[in-house]
Design a protein around this motif. Structure first.
Motif, PDB file in Angstrom:
ATOM      1  N   UNK A  18       0.827  -1.210   0.000  1.00 28.69           N
ATOM      2  CA  UNK A  18       0.000   0.000   0.000  1.00 28.69           C
ATOM      3  C   UNK A  18       0.858   1.255   0.000  1.00 28.69           C
ATOM      4  N   UNK A  19       0.330   2.339  -0.555  1.00 28.71           N
ATOM      5  CA  UNK A  19       1.079   3.592  -0.556  1.00 28.71           C
ATOM      6  C   UNK A  19       1.153   4.216   0.836  1.00 28.71           C
ATOM      7  N   UNK A  20       2.133   5.084   1.023  1.00 30.40           N
ATOM      8  CA  UNK A  20       2.254   5.861   2.260  1.00 30.40           C
ATOM      9  C   UNK A  20       1.053   6.790   2.397  1.00 30.40           C
TER      10      UNK A  20
ATOM     11  N   UNK B 111      -2.201  15.811   5.266  1.00 28.74           N
ATOM     12  CA  UNK B 111      -2.701  14.439   5.215  1.00 28.74           C
ATOM     13  C   UNK B 111      -3.781  14.260   6.268  1.00 28.74           C
ATOM     14  N   UNK B 112      -4.816  13.492   5.937  1.00 30.51           N
ATOM     15  CA  UNK B 112      -5.907  13.298   6.886  1.00 30.51           C
ATOM     16  C   UNK B 112      -6.525  11.916   6.715  1.00 30.51           C
ATOM     17  N   UNK B 113      -6.988  11.376   7.840  1.00 28.60           N
ATOM     18  CA  UNK B 113      -7.838  10.188   7.831  1.00 28.60           C
ATOM     19  C   UNK B 113      -9.142  10.482   8.566  1.00 28.60           C
TER      20      UNK B 113
ATOM     21  N   UNK C 182       0.940  19.503  -1.134  1.00 28.58           N
ATOM     22  CA  UNK C 182       0.635  18.075  -1.030  1.00 28.58           C
ATOM     23  C   UNK C 182       1.871  17.224  -1.298  1.00 28.58           C
ATOM     24  N   UNK C 183       2.623  17.569  -2.344  1.00 24.77           N
ATOM     25  CA  UNK C 183       3.820  16.800  -2.679  1.00 24.77           C
ATOM     26  C   UNK C 183       4.858  16.897  -1.576  1.00 24.77           C
TER      27      UNK C 183
ATOM     28  N   UNK D 235       7.645  14.391   3.085  1.00 20.63           N
ATOM     29  CA  UNK D 235       7.921  14.463   4.524  1.00 20.63           C
ATOM     30  C   UNK D 235       7.409  13.225   5.246  1.00 20.63           C
ATOM     31  N   UNK D 236       6.356  12.598   4.700  1.00 19.23           N
ATOM     32  CA  UNK D 236       5.795  11.379   5.294  1.00 19.23           C
ATOM     33  C   UNK D 236       6.614  10.140   4.949  1.00 19.23           C
ATOM     34  N   UNK D 237       7.656  10.308   4.150  1.00 15.52           N
ATOM     35  CA  UNK D 237       8.532   9.199   3.822  1.00 15.52           C
ATOM     36  C   UNK D 237       8.328   8.584   2.466  1.00 15.52           C
TER      37      UNK D 237
END
Length: 314
Positions: free
Chosen positions: A91-93, A242-244, A266-267, A272-274
């Motif tokens: 799955x993607x980050x 980023x949000x869930x 966004x990019x 930054x999220x890896x």
């Protein structure tokens, strides 16, 4: 090229081309079933629009949005089908979509069912198309000027006539609004030292106040949409974060038609999220071309590449 840390990204209106998703359709029973269901649901000849209609006619907003959405989600279906065949998961980050592509991202993240997204995108395209017939409008990409400079040019012309619609890179900014106002900003941008100005092949003023009537009519559908917590964080167009959180995702959708797309933010959030690799989920390589101006070549990949799925094997 292999990686296990990537962000999956989807383009929006303007990514269309004759033949989009046709190869996936021919190879994948799952994708063929996807087209069958979407054609029944929308009463649109989506195979003909995607595979055989010329790019100019494909640009018609009420056709374009369901067609580009479908071609993008076909790539995701084909990718997951390939992984299931190989017995792997990766799955993607995080996921993100540019404007219309945000709906594709929500499906890929599990926040929205494909069927519900088809309904939303179909109606969104109809409403934006109707708004464009009433108010007209135009969009243009300005390359070589930073967003604060472009925002200054917009203020000179008048916020009520033209707006910053998207920030795609440090010096790639899209403006949107009344045709004459967009032309005025383009002329001012060239005088201010822009490297290039390109009027988009779209008779629409997305992400501008001219979309207010469409946004107002779309709002009840957003309020009623059956959103659920995504499996994968979704990067929000209007904040770049980023949000869930379902409430946050819904609030972003309420602002979506009018607010600028903060794509560069966004990019940055994805990296930054890896996410070492930013993957253009298609159709085509529209996002790849935009991103390669500002990012290292080995940081960008396209599922449209012949080794698209193989590059994402863990």
């Amino acid at each position: 090229m292999t990686t296990s840390r990537y962000a999956l990204l989807f383009p929006g209106q303007g990514a269309q081309f004759p033949g989009m998703a046709e190869r996936l359709h021919d190879l994948s029973p799952t994708v063929r079933d996807l087209f069958d269901a979407a054609e029944r649901q929308t009463s649109l000849p989506l195979r003909r629009i995607c595979f055989h209609t010329d790019r100019i006619d494909q640009a018609r907003t009420d056709w374009n949005q369901p067609a580009v959405f479908l071609a993008g989600i076909a790539g995701w279906y084909a990718l997951t089908e390939e992984w299931e065949r190989r017995g792997v998961t990766n799955p993607p980050v995080c996921v993100a979509g540019h404007s219309l592509g945000h709906f594709t991202a929500l499906v890929a993240a599990g926040a929205l069912s494909t069927s519900d997204a088809v309904d939303l995108v179909r109606r969104r395209g109809e409403l934006m198309h109707a708004a464009s017939l009433t108010s007209g409008g135009a969009m243009a990409t300005l390359v070589g000027l930073a967003e604060p400079t472009v925002a200054g040019l917009v203020r000179e012309v008048g916020h009520d006539a033209v707006s910053v619609a998207a920030v795609n890179g440090p010096d790639q900014v899209v403006v949107s609004g009344a045709d004459a106002a967009v032309t005025d900003v383009m002329d001012r941008a060239l005088r201010a030292g822009a490297e290039r100005v390109v009027r988009l092949a779209i008779a629409l003023a997305a992400h501008s106040p001219l979309m207010a009537p469409a946004a107002e009519r779309f709002a009840p559908l957003v309020s009623a949409a059956a959103l659920r917590e995504p499996r994968t964080p979704v990067l929000l167009n209007t904040t770049g974060r980023a949000s869930r959180d379902v409430a946050e995702i819904r609030a972003d959708l309420h602002r979506h038609m009018l607010a600028p797309v903060l794509w560069w933010r966004c990019l940055q959030t994805a990296r930054e999220a890896g996410a070492h690799l930013l993957v253009d989920g298609g159709p085509g390589r529209t996002l790849s071309k935009v991103m390669r101006r500002d990012l290292p070549a080995d940081a960008v990949h396209s599922l449209d590449h012949p080794r698209g799925a193989e590059a994402l094997l863990p």
